[in-house]
Design a protein around this motif. Sequence first.
Motif, short mmCIF file in Angstrom:
data_model
loop_
_atom_site.label_atom_id
_atom_site.label_comp_id
_atom_site.label_asym_id
_atom_site.label_seq_id
_atom_site.Cartn_x
_atom_site.Cartn_y
_atom_site.Cartn_z
N ASP A 185 1.05 -1.72 -0.08
CA ASP A 185 0.07 -0.39 -0.15
C ASP A 185 0.82 0.88 0.11
O ASP A 185 0.40 2.56 0.28
N ARG A 186 2.58 1.22 -0.22
CA ARG A 186 3.11 1.80 0.12
C ARG A 186 3.55 2.24 -1.57
O ARG A 186 5.15 3.41 -2.34
N ARG A 187 2.64 1.23 -2.37
CA ARG A 187 3.69 1.94 -3.84
C ARG A 187 2.35 2.46 -4.82
O ARG A 187 1.37 2.71 -4.96
N VAL A 188 2.51 3.54 -5.74
CA VAL A 188 2.10 4.03 -6.19
C VAL A 188 2.12 4.38 -7.68
O VAL A 188 3.40 4.52 -7.75
N LEU A 189 1.18 4.30 -8.37
CA LEU A 189 1.91 4.02 -9.41
C LEU A 189 0.85 5.17 -9.93
O LEU A 189 -0.31 5.57 -9.86
N ILE A 190 1.27 6.21 -11.30
CA ILE A 190 1.11 7.35 -11.99
C ILE A 190 1.46 7.67 -12.80
O ILE A 190 1.74 6.97 -13.51
N GLY A 191 -0.04 8.80 -13.74
CA GLY A 191 0.42 8.86 -15.59
C GLY A 191 -0.31 6.84 -16.29
O GLY A 191 -0.53 6.76 -17.07
N ASP A 192 -1.45 6.37 -15.04
CA ASP A 192 -1.76 4.73 -15.64
C ASP A 192 -3.20 5.50 -17.05
O ASP A 192 -3.79 4.78 -17.62
N THR A 193 -3.24 6.25 -16.90
CA THR A 193 -4.44 7.66 -17.85
C THR A 193 -3.85 8.09 -18.61
O THR A 193 -4.73 8.35 -19.55
N HIS A 194 -2.86 8.56 -18.29
CA HIS A 194 -1.79 9.40 -19.09
C HIS A 194 -1.66 8.53 -20.79
O HIS A 194 -0.96 7.94 -20.96
N GLN A 195 -2.06 9.45 -21.98
CA GLN A 195 -2.10 8.71 -22.72
C GLN A 195 -0.72 8.16 -23.09
O GLN A 195 0.06 7.61 -24.14
N LYS A 196 0.43 8.81 -22.64
CA LYS A 196 2.06 8.58 -23.39
C LYS A 196 2.71 7.64 -22.37
O LYS A 196 3.95 7.44 -22.10
N ALA A 197 1.46 7.31 -20.78
CA ALA A 197 2.36 6.87 -20.11
C ALA A 197 1.78 4.74 -20.25
O ALA A 197 2.28 3.52 -19.75
N LYS A 198 0.28 5.20 -19.48
CA LYS A 198 -0.29 4.61 -19.89
C LYS A 198 0.22 2.81 -19.02
O LYS A 198 -0.33 1.83 -19.16
N GLY A 199 0.29 3.35 -17.42
CA GLY A 199 1.12 1.70 -17.10
C GLY A 199 2.80 1.32 -17.63
O GLY A 199 2.82 0.35 -16.97
N HIS A 200 3.14 1.48 -18.59
CA HIS A 200 4.34 0.54 -19.02
C HIS A 200 5.51 2.12 -18.93
O HIS A 200 6.12 1.78 -19.95
#
Length: 389
Positions: free
Chosen positions: A53-68
Amino acid sequence: MKLATIGVGNAGSKLIDRMLEFEQETGRDLCRHVLVINTARTDLAKPDHVPEDRRVLIGDTHQKAKGHGVGGDGEVGAEVAKNDIDEIRRVFDDVEIHEVDAILVAAGLGGGTGSGAGPVVIDELQKMYDEPVYGLGVLPGEYEGGRPALNAARSLQSFVTKVDNFIAFDNDAWRSRGQTVEEGYEEMNRELATRIVTLLAAGEVDDSDVGENAMDSSDIMRTLDTGGVSSIGYASTDLDKPEGLLSKYKKKEDDEINSMDAAKIKGLVRRAVNSRLTIPCEVSSADRALIIFAGPSSMISRKGIESAREWLEQEADTVEVLAGDDPREDSDTLAAVVLLSNVTETPRIKEIQNQAVDAQNKIKELDAVREEEIASLITDDDNELDPIV
Ligand code: GDP
């Protein structure tokens, strides 16, 4: 010191993970709050010691990132973090900041997430809290090429102007032959974690019942107060070796121990300063310096501390040298860690800047050539054709 630690990007998160491992192995309690932030889902799964619960994913909805991830592009890293700043702010809100003395943000500066999102995270922390925010940044090796150097040179400007002090680690200086890149990183991360935790964990307990020479968190913070770029040196000696300090300690009377240890202790500090620093630098360019001896307090004589301090005062050419101990009664090693704060002569930084300028020029040139080539490809010889729309 009590610390809130934040890893941004892959290298930053791995470093925080190693710090947690080292403090667990050695019974320290430095990192009171931990957070890792990344744009790549797969990298977020890597740490062994960071709670889920201390790991934060950012940009998963950002077009240039999408979690990758952000493909090594620092500009995209910064953009993603700015877009998700509310989410980042929300996780910071969970940090009981009154419990910590300072915040440490770790990142690799050669990639996209650490180099770009790191400074955005720092900006937000500086706005939200009064506590000092320190940076721990990895500089890419020359062998990585122009793009990482360009990210790093630009990101370094952001980091150093935004943090209260930037502790640098140079991958170039720490690279060993005959290792895979991953093996090399593993070893570097352990070495860096050992240095940073040994340094910052001193004075971690508030109890003032810890002896007259004990280093306090405020001494470390004062040394870091200079701002700028800092480097750390480290050396340790095994106490259970027959030729080690302990055997001498067992044989000698109290007075003799002190005089014996003074020379040994000074030697340990000299070794720490003359062996590989986290970033190679001219020691005399340091603004302030600090020495911490971590080990059983019986091994660390006041005389030894004082002679080591005097030696470093001359070497660093500054009167601002603090020295003290961090009693670790169960430790079977005696370690000396030396912080050289605000070092201004670090050749590697100049090299990275030169490599970055070359890379930037090459990128511009290639972009121009590419445009010309495309134009020439789609244009007929006598330029008789027009595009449809
Ligand atoms: P990011 O996730 O986009 O920030 O990129 P990475 O953290 O994977 O890589 C950024 C830079 O950090 C690289 O160019 C390397 O110089 C360095 N790096 C990556 N992983 C490690 C590591 O485990 N240890 C060290 N010392 N450096 C690393």
